[in-house]
Design an enzyme around this catalytic site. Sequence first.
Site, PDB file in Angstrom:
ATOM      1  N   GLY A  98       0.816  -1.211   0.000  1.00 19.22           N
ATOM      2  CA  GLY A  98       0.000   0.000   0.000  1.00 19.22           C
ATOM      3  C   GLY A  98       0.846   1.256   0.000  1.00 19.22           C
ATOM      4  O   GLY A  98       1.718   1.430   0.850  1.00 19.22           O
ATOM      5  N   LYS A 134      -1.765  -0.926  -5.809  1.00 21.14           N
ATOM      6  CA  LYS A 134      -2.741  -1.218  -6.864  1.00 21.14           C
ATOM      7  C   LYS A 134      -2.587  -0.324  -8.093  1.00 21.14           C
ATOM      8  O   LYS A 134      -2.835  -0.724  -9.205  1.00 21.14           O
ATOM      9  CB  LYS A 134      -4.106  -0.898  -6.260  1.00 21.14           C
ATOM     10  CG  LYS A 134      -5.171  -1.906  -6.451  1.00 21.14           C
ATOM     11  CD  LYS A 134      -6.451  -1.335  -5.875  1.00 21.14           C
ATOM     12  CE  LYS A 134      -7.042  -2.275  -4.864  1.00 21.14           C
ATOM     13  NZ  LYS A 134      -8.338  -1.837  -4.368  1.00 21.14           N
ATOM     14  N   GLU A 183     -17.204  17.330   4.945  1.00 19.85           N
ATOM     15  CA  GLU A 183     -16.360  17.956   3.917  1.00 19.85           C
ATOM     16  C   GLU A 183     -16.978  17.778   2.529  1.00 19.85           C
ATOM     17  O   GLU A 183     -16.932  18.678   1.699  1.00 19.85           O
ATOM     18  CB  GLU A 183     -14.945  17.359   3.953  1.00 19.85           C
ATOM     19  CG  GLU A 183     -14.162  17.811   5.177  1.00 19.85           C
ATOM     20  CD  GLU A 183     -12.665  17.605   5.034  1.00 19.85           C
ATOM     21  OE1 GLU A 183     -12.252  16.568   4.494  1.00 19.85           O
ATOM     22  OE2 GLU A 183     -11.911  18.492   5.480  1.00 19.85           O
ATOM     23  N   LYS A 207      -6.104  24.899   6.551  1.00 24.90           N
ATOM     24  CA  LYS A 207      -6.303  23.631   5.831  1.00 24.90           C
ATOM     25  C   LYS A 207      -5.374  23.584   4.608  1.00 24.90           C
ATOM     26  O   LYS A 207      -4.740  22.580   4.335  1.00 24.90           O
ATOM     27  CB  LYS A 207      -7.779  23.532   5.401  1.00 24.90           C
ATOM     28  CG  LYS A 207      -8.144  22.332   4.604  1.00 24.90           C
ATOM     29  CD  LYS A 207      -8.440  21.143   5.481  1.00 24.90           C
ATOM     30  CE  LYS A 207      -8.782  19.913   4.672  1.00 24.90           C
ATOM     31  NZ  LYS A 207      -8.496  18.684   5.376  1.00 24.90           N
TER      32      LYS A 207
HETATM   33  P1  FAD Z   1      -4.637   4.973   2.324  1.00 23.11           P
HETATM   34  O1  FAD Z   1      -4.200   6.376   2.245  1.00 23.11           O
HETATM   35  O2  FAD Z   1      -6.075   4.662   2.177  1.00 23.11           O
HETATM   36  O3  FAD Z   1      -3.804   4.166   1.230  1.00 23.11           O
HETATM   37  C1  FAD Z   1      -3.940   2.779   1.012  1.00 23.11           C
HETATM   38  C2  FAD Z   1      -3.224   2.428  -0.303  1.00 23.11           C
HETATM   39  O4  FAD Z   1      -3.273   1.018  -0.474  1.00 23.11           O
HETATM   40  C3  FAD Z   1      -3.896   3.044  -1.534  1.00 23.11           C
HETATM   41  O5  FAD Z   1      -2.900   3.566  -2.390  1.00 23.11           O
HETATM   42  C4  FAD Z   1      -4.603   1.847  -2.191  1.00 23.11           C
HETATM   43  O6  FAD Z   1      -4.699   1.966  -3.605  1.00 23.11           O
HETATM   44  C5  FAD Z   1      -3.666   0.709  -1.802  1.00 23.11           C
HETATM   45  N1  FAD Z   1      -4.325  -0.602  -1.784  1.00 23.11           N
HETATM   46  C6  FAD Z   1      -5.489  -0.927  -1.159  1.00 23.11           C
HETATM   47  N2  FAD Z   1      -5.758  -2.234  -1.334  1.00 23.11           N
HETATM   48  C7  FAD Z   1      -4.753  -2.728  -2.079  1.00 23.11           C
HETATM   49  C8  FAD Z   1      -4.446  -4.042  -2.563  1.00 23.11           C
HETATM   50  N3  FAD Z   1      -5.227  -5.084  -2.317  1.00 23.11           N
HETATM   51  N4  FAD Z   1      -3.318  -4.201  -3.281  1.00 23.11           N
HETATM   52  C9  FAD Z   1      -2.482  -3.163  -3.538  1.00 23.11           C
HETATM   53  N5  FAD Z   1      -2.715  -1.913  -3.087  1.00 23.11           N
HETATM   54  C10 FAD Z   1      -3.822  -1.714  -2.372  1.00 23.11           C
HETATM   55  N6  FAD Z   1      -7.176  12.391   7.627  1.00 23.11           N
HETATM   56  C11 FAD Z   1      -6.514  13.453   8.122  1.00 23.11           C
HETATM   57  O7  FAD Z   1      -5.607  13.294   8.971  1.00 23.11           O
HETATM   58  N7  FAD Z   1      -6.795  14.727   7.705  1.00 23.11           N
HETATM   59  C12 FAD Z   1      -7.727  14.983   6.772  1.00 23.11           C
HETATM   60  O8  FAD Z   1      -7.952  16.146   6.414  1.00 23.11           O
HETATM   61  C13 FAD Z   1      -8.438  13.886   6.218  1.00 23.11           C
HETATM   62  N8  FAD Z   1      -9.366  14.101   5.264  1.00 23.11           N
HETATM   63  C14 FAD Z   1     -10.014  13.032   4.704  1.00 23.11           C
HETATM   64  C15 FAD Z   1     -10.952  13.294   3.699  1.00 23.11           C
HETATM   65  C16 FAD Z   1     -11.635  12.240   3.134  1.00 23.11           C
HETATM   66  C17 FAD Z   1     -12.636  12.523   2.050  1.00 23.11           C
HETATM   67  C18 FAD Z   1     -11.366  10.893   3.561  1.00 23.11           C
HETATM   68  C19 FAD Z   1     -12.090   9.723   2.925  1.00 23.11           C
HETATM   69  C20 FAD Z   1     -10.449  10.627   4.558  1.00 23.11           C
HETATM   70  C21 FAD Z   1      -9.756  11.708   5.141  1.00 23.11           C
HETATM   71  N9  FAD Z   1      -8.816  11.502   6.147  1.00 23.11           N
HETATM   72  C22 FAD Z   1      -8.131  12.566   6.680  1.00 23.11           C
HETATM   73  C23 FAD Z   1      -8.479  10.148   6.606  1.00 23.11           C
HETATM   74  C24 FAD Z   1      -7.211   9.662   5.879  1.00 23.11           C
HETATM   75  O9  FAD Z   1      -7.337   9.902   4.498  1.00 23.11           O
HETATM   76  C25 FAD Z   1      -6.901   8.183   6.106  1.00 23.11           C
HETATM   77  O10 FAD Z   1      -6.848   7.945   7.489  1.00 23.11           O
HETATM   78  C26 FAD Z   1      -5.578   7.839   5.430  1.00 23.11           C
HETATM   79  O11 FAD Z   1      -5.719   7.874   4.034  1.00 23.11           O
HETATM   80  C27 FAD Z   1      -5.063   6.469   5.851  1.00 23.11           C
HETATM   81  O12 FAD Z   1      -3.836   6.243   5.242  1.00 23.11           O
HETATM   82  P2  FAD Z   1      -3.338   4.767   4.930  1.00 23.11           P
HETATM   83  O13 FAD Z   1      -1.897   4.865   4.568  1.00 23.11           O
HETATM   84  O14 FAD Z   1      -3.716   3.841   6.015  1.00 23.11           O
HETATM   85  O15 FAD Z   1      -4.190   4.282   3.679  1.00 23.11           O
HETATM   86  P1  NAD Z   2     -16.466   8.537  10.950  1.00 21.42           P
HETATM   87  O1  NAD Z   2     -16.565   7.156  11.491  1.00 21.42           O
HETATM   88  O2  NAD Z   2     -15.590   9.490  11.637  1.00 21.42           O
HETATM   89  O3  NAD Z   2     -17.907   9.190  10.851  1.00 21.42           O
HETATM   90  C1  NAD Z   2     -19.003   8.460  10.368  1.00 21.42           C
HETATM   91  C2  NAD Z   2     -20.300   9.093  10.852  1.00 21.42           C
HETATM   92  O4  NAD Z   2     -21.377   8.333  10.334  1.00 21.42           O
HETATM   93  C3  NAD Z   2     -20.439   9.094  12.367  1.00 21.42           C
HETATM   94  O5  NAD Z   2     -20.787  10.381  12.788  1.00 21.42           O
HETATM   95  C4  NAD Z   2     -21.538   8.064  12.623  1.00 21.42           C
HETATM   96  O6  NAD Z   2     -22.327   8.381  13.751  1.00 21.42           O
HETATM   97  C5  NAD Z   2     -22.357   8.160  11.340  1.00 21.42           C
HETATM   98  N1  NAD Z   2     -23.155   6.954  11.080  1.00 21.42           N
HETATM   99  C6  NAD Z   2     -22.845   5.662  11.324  1.00 21.42           C
HETATM  100  N2  NAD Z   2     -23.855   4.852  10.964  1.00 21.42           N
HETATM  101  C7  NAD Z   2     -24.824   5.640  10.448  1.00 21.42           C
HETATM  102  C8  NAD Z   2     -26.105   5.388   9.908  1.00 21.42           C
HETATM  103  N3  NAD Z   2     -26.604   4.153   9.805  1.00 21.42           N
HETATM  104  N4  NAD Z   2     -26.846   6.435   9.472  1.00 21.42           N
HETATM  105  C9  NAD Z   2     -26.366   7.702   9.541  1.00 21.42           C
HETATM  106  N5  NAD Z   2     -25.151   7.994  10.078  1.00 21.42           N
HETATM  107  C10 NAD Z   2     -24.388   6.985  10.514  1.00 21.42           C
HETATM  108  O7  NAD Z   2     -16.034   8.351   9.408  1.00 21.42           O
HETATM  109  P2  NAD Z   2     -15.436   9.426   8.395  1.00 21.42           P
HETATM  110  O8  NAD Z   2     -16.123  10.728   8.519  1.00 21.42           O
HETATM  111  O9  NAD Z   2     -15.378   8.757   7.088  1.00 21.42           O
HETATM  112  O10 NAD Z   2     -13.957   9.613   8.919  1.00 21.42           O
HETATM  113  C11 NAD Z   2     -13.051   8.511   8.895  1.00 21.42           C
HETATM  114  C12 NAD Z   2     -11.735   8.943   9.508  1.00 21.42           C
HETATM  115  O11 NAD Z   2     -11.109   9.889   8.662  1.00 21.42           O
HETATM  116  C13 NAD Z   2     -11.924   9.610  10.861  1.00 21.42           C
HETATM  117  O12 NAD Z   2     -10.872   9.244  11.670  1.00 21.42           O
HETATM  118  C14 NAD Z   2     -11.838  11.083  10.543  1.00 21.42           C
HETATM  119  O13 NAD Z   2     -11.311  11.824  11.634  1.00 21.42           O
HETATM  120  C15 NAD Z   2     -10.878  11.082   9.366  1.00 21.42           C
HETATM  121  N6  NAD Z   2     -11.155  12.251   8.516  1.00 21.42           N
HETATM  122  C16 NAD Z   2     -10.577  13.424   8.885  1.00 21.42           C
HETATM  123  C17 NAD Z   2     -10.847  14.548   8.157  1.00 21.42           C
HETATM  124  C18 NAD Z   2     -10.180  15.842   8.561  1.00 21.42           C
HETATM  125  O14 NAD Z   2      -9.394  15.845   9.485  1.00 21.42           O
HETATM  126  N7  NAD Z   2     -10.456  16.947   7.898  1.00 21.42           N
HETATM  127  C19 NAD Z   2     -11.692  14.487   7.046  1.00 21.42           C
HETATM  128  C20 NAD Z   2     -12.279  13.264   6.709  1.00 21.42           C
HETATM  129  C21 NAD Z   2     -12.005  12.147   7.469  1.00 21.42           C
END
Ligand code: FAD
Ligand code: NAD
Length: 397
Positions: free
Chosen positions: A11, A39, A170, A373
């Site tokens: 990953g 991937k 977001e 941000k």
């Molecule tokens: P990932 O970043 O998910 O990377 C996993 C990698 O593994 C990917 O490249 C994928 O393609 C690869 N992979 C998966 N399965 C396979 C496989 N079978 N074979 C080969 N490769 C594979 N966190 C923050 O701290 N701040 C934020 O502002 C924030 N904003 C977010 C906004 C959104 C919309 C989302 C969805 C999440 C956000 N998060 C944020 C959470 C954060 O993105 C995740 O916690 C973080 O990406 C985890 O990193 P990771 O290295 O575990 O995995």
């Molecule tokens: P999350 O688990 O943090 O939030 C999911 C939300 O969905 C919760 O509030 C939960 O109560 C709700 N939920 C669960 N079941 C439900 C149902 N049946 N119907 C309606 N609501 C339901 O998941 P996330 O927002 O995807 O975040 C995942 C991780 O990524 C977290 O650790 C978060 O802090 C991180 N993240 C961080 C940022 C940032 O720092 N800007 C942005 C995105 C994600």
Amino acid sequence: MSNIPKIVILGAGYGGVLTALRLQKELNYNEADVTLVNKHDYHYFTTHLHMPAAGTDKTENARVSISKLIDEFKIDFVKSTVVQIRTQDKKVILEDGTLSYDYLVIGLGGEPETFGIPGMLEYAMNIRSINSVRLIREHIEYQFARFKREPHRTDYLTFVVGGAGFTGIEFVGELADRLPELCKQNDVDPSLVKLYNIEAAPTALPGFDPELVEYAMQVLTKKGVTFKIGCPIKECTPDGVIVGDNEEIKAATVIWAAGVRGNRLIEEAGIEVMRGRVKVDESLRAPGHENIYVVGDNSLMFNPEGRPYPPTAQIAMQQGVVCAHNLVASIRNQPLKKFEFKNKGTVASLGKGEAIGLAFGKKYKGGVAALLKKAIDIRYLYIIGGIPLVVKKGKFL
Ligand code: FAD
Ligand code: NAD
């Protein structure tokens, strides 16, 4: 056969990339063979994905080619999908080959958690990868085109986002910015468009600062988001969702942003997990597997009060640094470092020019938080790709 230890990193997400970059810096020549498997041949910024998903930014700005990040003289990159981890004979099975390892780093990221809600896997979309957000963006645009052909189908213009955690919040912030633009482009009356953010808990952003949550809801409500709080989604159907007391919301678009779990490949490997996440030891190793490190969303760690740290990019990056240090220490028979999370805060965007944040012990909102941000995003680009990546992908306007 060489006796050089083989390190395989699964990953190239936040955890995997940081591990690889630090290994390439810390290892001496011929001290280990390092292979990074992913991937895709690019690394994507998950933290950015809500924007291309809503169509407020280009997909290109949310990814970078892995060959631009790593030194391929020091790290072998393999573009492939992992299909099985075989701990008993220290092998990783890929869709098109097999890799042997002495040390393994698992950083495959999370998968959507649907909690077994009927229809969620089949009918909802998720913000998880470049491919998944392409689908969301195209799907949303297509609904406007469909509506023009079938103007009685207002469900085409109803958008449901499940979960008002940070991902849900977001994303609705971005989508609320994009929808008026889509209405204009498609000659659609904006009053026909509905954007719901549906949350099961008694508040949006459960556990976050209540004043900032209130601010976020005010900003988003003003932009046209309808919140349904304390209202669990119980089912997803081809026609929409069933919520609360069996109320049906007809919607052609359902985005499930209500939680993440770890990766199924880990439990299938026989490694002990809780919801797909490995409760790692203080050095980031899987229990009972001294040669397997787990980083990012695949790992589970607890704060001093005994609560799990939320899975974030921030913790994944810090783990990557310590993981690389400990791999080098293992190879050199030196003591391992204990991982300690240094929480630098949380900042969440609410669409263009708006955000909320808690950082450096202070609360931020509005334009200042949005700038913060942006600074966080730019810092990340700098850490992984230096100034060239900041110039290429950092958005200054
Ligand atoms: P990932 O970043 O998910 O990377 C996993 C990698 O593994 C990917 O490249 C994928 O393609 C690869 N992979 C998966 N399965 C396979 C496989 N079978 N074979 C080969 N490769 C594979 N966190 C923050 O701290 N701040 C934020 O502002 C924030 N904003 C977010 C906004 C959104 C919309 C989302 C969805 C999440 C956000 N998060 C944020 C959470 C954060 O993105 C995740 O916690 C973080 O990406 C985890 O990193 P990771 O290295 O575990 O995995
Ligand atoms: P999350 O688990 O943090 O939030 C999911 C939300 O969905 C919760 O509030 C939960 O109560 C709700 N939920 C669960 N079941 C439900 C149902 N049946 N119907 C309606 N609501 C339901 O998941 P996330 O927002 O995807 O975040 C995942 C991780 O990524 C977290 O650790 C978060 O802090 C991180 N993240 C961080 C940022 C940032 O720092 N800007 C942005 C995105 C994600």
